[in-house]
Scaffold this motif. Structure first.
Motif, PDB file in Angstrom:
ATOM      1  N   LEU A  51      10.688  45.867  58.515  1.00 59.27           N
ATOM      2  CA  LEU A  51      11.718  46.636  58.133  1.00 59.27           C
ATOM      3  C   LEU A  51      10.919  47.858  57.965  1.00 59.27           C
ATOM      4  N   ASP A  52      10.090  47.983  57.147  1.00 58.81           N
ATOM      5  CA  ASP A  52       9.507  49.518  56.980  1.00 58.81           C
ATOM      6  C   ASP A  52       8.637  50.021  58.206  1.00 58.81           C
ATOM      7  N   GLY A  53       7.630  49.099  58.826  1.00 61.20           N
ATOM      8  CA  GLY A  53       7.150  49.308  59.741  1.00 61.20           C
ATOM      9  C   GLY A  53       7.818  49.902  60.897  1.00 61.20           C
ATOM     10  N   ILE A  54       9.330  49.341  61.241  1.00 59.68           N
ATOM     11  CA  ILE A  54      10.350  49.803  62.253  1.00 59.68           C
ATOM     12  C   ILE A  54      10.943  51.530  61.793  1.00 59.68           C
ATOM     13  N   VAL A  55      11.164  50.959  60.896  1.00 50.91           N
ATOM     14  CA  VAL A  55      11.749  52.845  60.638  1.00 50.91           C
ATOM     15  C   VAL A  55      10.873  53.745  60.502  1.00 50.91           C
ATOM     16  N   ALA A  56       9.526  53.547  60.014  1.00 46.62           N
ATOM     17  CA  ALA A  56       8.105  54.232  59.735  1.00 46.62           C
ATOM     18  C   ALA A  56       7.681  54.225  61.678  1.00 46.62           C
ATOM     19  N   LEU A  57       7.568  53.642  62.576  1.00 41.56           N
ATOM     20  CA  LEU A  57       7.867  53.615  63.996  1.00 41.56           C
ATOM     21  C   LEU A  57       8.679  54.756  64.525  1.00 41.56           C
ATOM     22  N   ALA A  58      10.219  54.195  64.460  1.00 43.37           N
ATOM     23  CA  ALA A  58      11.049  55.203  64.665  1.00 43.37           C
ATOM     24  C   ALA A  58      11.152  56.488  64.481  1.00 43.37           C
ATOM     25  N   LYS A  59      10.284  56.903  62.202  1.00 38.49           N
ATOM     26  CA  LYS A  59      10.344  58.298  62.744  1.00 38.49           C
ATOM     27  C   LYS A  59       8.940  58.812  63.084  1.00 38.49           C
ATOM     28  N   LYS A  60       8.033  58.344  63.757  1.00 42.92           N
ATOM     29  CA  LYS A  60       6.523  58.486  63.663  1.00 42.92           C
ATOM     30  C   LYS A  60       7.205  58.787  65.669  1.00 42.92           C
ATOM     31  N   GLU A  61       8.155  58.326  66.346  1.00 43.83           N
ATOM     32  CA  GLU A  61       7.747  58.788  67.609  1.00 43.83           C
ATOM     33  C   GLU A  61       9.020  60.088  68.238  1.00 43.83           C
ATOM     34  N   ARG A  62       9.623  59.882  67.111  1.00 46.27           N
ATOM     35  CA  ARG A  62      10.877  60.472  67.128  1.00 46.27           C
ATOM     36  C   ARG A  62      12.058  60.093  67.619  1.00 46.27           C
ATOM     37  N   ILE A  63      11.957  58.739  67.444  1.00 49.24           N
ATOM     38  CA  ILE A  63      13.159  57.900  68.240  1.00 49.24           C
ATOM     39  C   ILE A  63      14.977  58.194  67.798  1.00 49.24           C
ATOM     40  N   ASP A  64      15.389  58.685  69.156  1.00 47.43           N
ATOM     41  CA  ASP A  64      16.862  59.262  68.914  1.00 47.43           C
ATOM     42  C   ASP A  64      17.415  57.964  68.995  1.00 47.43           C
ATOM     43  N   PHE A  65      17.696  56.736  69.466  1.00 51.27           N
ATOM     44  CA  PHE A  65      18.107  55.608  69.521  1.00 51.27           C
ATOM     45  C   PHE A  65      17.175  54.185  69.835  1.00 51.27           C
ATOM     46  N   VAL A  66      17.666  53.423  68.090  1.00 55.88           N
ATOM     47  CA  VAL A  66      17.248  52.024  68.400  1.00 55.88           C
ATOM     48  C   VAL A  66      18.281  51.206  68.954  1.00 55.88           C
ATOM     49  N   VAL A  67      17.839  49.623  69.655  1.00 56.83           N
ATOM     50  CA  VAL A  67      18.393  48.698  70.174  1.00 56.83           C
ATOM     51  C   VAL A  67      17.929  47.505  69.688  1.00 56.83           C
ATOM     52  N   VAL A  68      18.784  46.730  68.352  1.00 60.77           N
ATOM     53  CA  VAL A  68      18.058  45.384  67.513  1.00 60.77           C
ATOM     54  C   VAL A  68      18.598  44.302  68.636  1.00 60.77           C
ATOM     55  N   GLY A  69      17.314  43.349  68.690  1.00 62.85           N
ATOM     56  CA  GLY A  69      18.014  42.378  69.879  1.00 62.85           C
ATOM     57  C   GLY A  69      17.925  41.332  69.014  1.00 62.85           C
ATOM     58  N   PRO A  70      17.200  40.768  68.626  1.00 67.76           N
ATOM     59  CA  PRO A  70      17.469  39.671  67.604  1.00 67.76           C
ATOM     60  C   PRO A  70      18.026  39.901  66.110  1.00 67.76           C
ATOM     61  N   GLU A  71      18.415  38.725  65.551  1.00 65.76           N
ATOM     62  CA  GLU A  71      19.838  38.683  64.948  1.00 65.76           C
ATOM     63  C   GLU A  71      18.751  38.829  63.268  1.00 65.76           C
ATOM     64  N   ASP A  72      17.490  37.867  63.040  1.00 66.48           N
ATOM     65  CA  ASP A  72      16.908  38.408  62.293  1.00 66.48           C
ATOM     66  C   ASP A  72      16.751  39.933  61.228  1.00 66.48           C
ATOM     67  N   PRO A  73      16.122  40.706  61.717  1.00 68.39           N
ATOM     68  CA  PRO A  73      15.757  42.600  61.698  1.00 68.39           C
ATOM     69  C   PRO A  73      17.515  42.698  61.198  1.00 68.39           C
ATOM     70  N   LEU A  74      18.623  42.336  62.311  1.00 66.90           N
ATOM     71  CA  LEU A  74      20.037  42.065  61.945  1.00 66.90           C
ATOM     72  C   LEU A  74      20.466  42.070  60.619  1.00 66.90           C
ATOM     73  N   CYS A  75      20.287  40.614  60.073  1.00 69.56           N
ATOM     74  CA  CYS A  75      20.880  40.097  59.262  1.00 69.56           C
ATOM     75  C   CYS A  75      20.390  40.772  57.784  1.00 69.56           C
ATOM     76  N   LEU A  76      18.663  40.841  58.092  1.00 72.74           N
ATOM     77  CA  LEU A  76      17.677  41.443  56.756  1.00 72.74           C
ATOM     78  C   LEU A  76      18.325  42.865  56.798  1.00 72.74           C
ATOM     79  N   GLY A  77      19.310  43.721  57.729  1.00 75.29           N
ATOM     80  CA  GLY A  77      19.776  45.003  57.353  1.00 75.29           C
ATOM     81  C   GLY A  77      19.158  45.997  57.772  1.00 75.29           C
ATOM     82  N   LEU A  78      17.849  45.611  59.092  1.00 77.79           N
ATOM     83  CA  LEU A  78      17.190  46.529  59.540  1.00 77.79           C
ATOM     84  C   LEU A  78      17.988  48.124  60.169  1.00 77.79           C
TER      85      LEU A  78
END
Ligand code: AMP
Ligand code: GLY
Length: 422
Positions: A51-78
């Motif tokens: 989760l930390d890595g994904i949030v950092a990546l989204a900030k670094k690449e100035r992402i406007d919208f994230v689409v989460v595919g699998p259940e594990d990160p969703l259940c972890l609270g991504l």
């Protein structure tokens, strides 16, 4: 817009393929992705559950919208983490993802909402579970409460098999904390269908129905898998029945989840058993199915991106999606040994020729590149997907492409969609 897709399977390849075609999409990233996704998106080696890595990546690449595919990160609270960081994300919050993350929670909710499903009981004590199983008799179904990578369900033909499942899940703690509680439920007979609804917390939009094939080998033999192929639409639940099923299985859940302070936003995947008494709920998942997603994306005519954004923004009542009337199907090519011990690292040849077949897209489910070579890098490796004027044509196209792929270390089922021809 700058988009990030999280995941690395055939589902995420299909989502990336569709999103890449959106005129709204300026840049597409995928974490971690695979060798096929790399054709349409920039893949970044961050694990979906980091989760930390994904949030950092989204900030670094100035992402406007994230689409989460699998259940594990969703259940972890991504999604919660991204939204808290000011980044819009598609998918349920951690609280709403409990619809997949806890089978006991969901069974209790179906009772409160009056949703037709198998009779059940929850247990935290193994002896109580054993006594209940003996009293009920077989066939009977034992489920680990939490996430177990699709392996936490035992459909037991005998009482002994069900008792062994209790030993495995609660005694030997095969799934760790996910098995601290079990659900024991009535066996449902019938044909399975997967229904998908796009949800914005209050409104549901039917995306369609597909039929998966869970067993590894032809004629539904062999071990359970994540899914060996799918097709849609299916005669098992036609359009009118599907619309009705949204009213029975989706609308009441949205109402109840909102009333209880955890509105559900994202994809609600309704696993149904269609038997003599009509459809009954097997389970909810909080994401697209894989390989069902490959079939849905192939049939979707409209731009996916604005629909996902509208769902995130709570404005689905303003969205109308158009679909190709033609059916689609997908055949999973898996590495020999899947699901127990798939061999990794073998080379797959002639993918380009297969992808040039009319109406065919070869989605990658578990591959990695080694220079110019494509190597198997997972259990399910390819999702060979085709659309056709009818199911027969879609099937013929998909298997023609399968036969062009040169990969002796792989295997597939030859009977995907056979039920629809019965
Ligand atoms: P689940 O993880 O809950 O989807 O369960 C995995 C698979 O087990 C389902 O796709 C069904 O094939 C089977 N299954 C689960 N619950 C039942 C049930 N109550 N009766 C019969 N089969 C079931
Ligand atoms: N194909 C079933 C699933 O995605 O769970």
């Amino acid at each position: 817009m700058r988009i990030l897709v999280v995941g690395s399977g055939g589902r995420e390849h299909a989502l990336c393929w569709k999103l890449a075609s959106s005129p709204l999409c300026d840049a597409l990233y995928c974490a971690p992705g695979n060798a096929g996704i790399a054709d349409v998106a920039t893949c970044v080696p961050v694990a979906a559950t980091d989760l930390d890595g994904i949030v950092a990546l989204a900030k670094k690449e100035r992402i406007d919208f994230v689409v989460v595919g699998p259940e594990d990160p969703l259940c972890l609270g991504l999604v919660d983490r991204l939204e808290a960081a000011g980044i819009s994300a598609f998918g349920p919050s951690k609280e709403a993802a409990r619809l997949e993350g806890s089978k006991g929670f969901t069974k209790d909710l179906t009772q409160r909402a009056g949703i037709p499903t198998a009779a059940y009981k929850r247990f935290t004590d193994a002896d109580d579970a054993r006594a209940y199983i003996r009293a009920q008799g077989a066939p009977i179904v034992v489920k680990a409460d939490g996430l177990a990578a699709g392996k936490g369900v035992v459909v037991a033909a005998t009482v002994d098999e069900a008792l062994a499942a209790i030993d495995d899940i609660m005694g030997r703690k095969r799934f760790g904390a996910s098995g601290a509680e079990v659900v024991v439920e009535e066996f449902l007979d019938g044909d399975e269908a997967s229904l998908f609804a796009l949800c914005d917390g209050k409104t549901a939009l039917l995306l369609g129905v597909a039929q998966d094939h869970k067993r590894a080998y032809d004629n539904d033999k062999g071990p359970n898998t994540g899914g060996m192929g799918a097709y849609g639409p299916t005669p098992i639940l036609d359009d009118a029945q599907a619309q009705k099923a949204v009213k029975t299985f989706v609308d009441p859940v949205l109402k109840m989840m909102a009333a209880e302070g955890r509105p559900f936003t994202g994809i609600l995947f309704v696993g149904l058993m269609v038997g003599r008494n009509g459809p009954q709920l097997v389970e909810y998942n909080v994401r697209f199915g894989d390989p069902e997603c490959e079939v849905l994306m192939m049939r979707l005519k409209s731009d996916l991106l604005p629909a996902l954004i509208a769902a995130r923004d709570g404005e689905l009542d303003q969205v109308d999606l158009r679909w190709h009337p033609e059916p689609a199907m997908t055949v999973i090519m898996a590495a020999k040994g899947y699901p127990d011990a798939p061999e990794k690292g073998s080379e797959i040849r002639n993918l380009d020729a297969a992808g040039k077949e009319e109406g065919v897209v070869v989605f990658h489910a578990g591959t990695k590149a080694d220079g110019n070579r494509i190597l198997a890098n997972g259990g399910r490796v390819l999702a060979v997907t085709a659309i056709g004027k009818d199911l027969r044509e879609a099937r013929d196209r998909a298997y023609r492409a399968v036969d062009l792929i040169d990969w002796p270390e792989g295997f597939c089922r030859r009977d995907i969609a056979a039920r629809a021809f019965r």
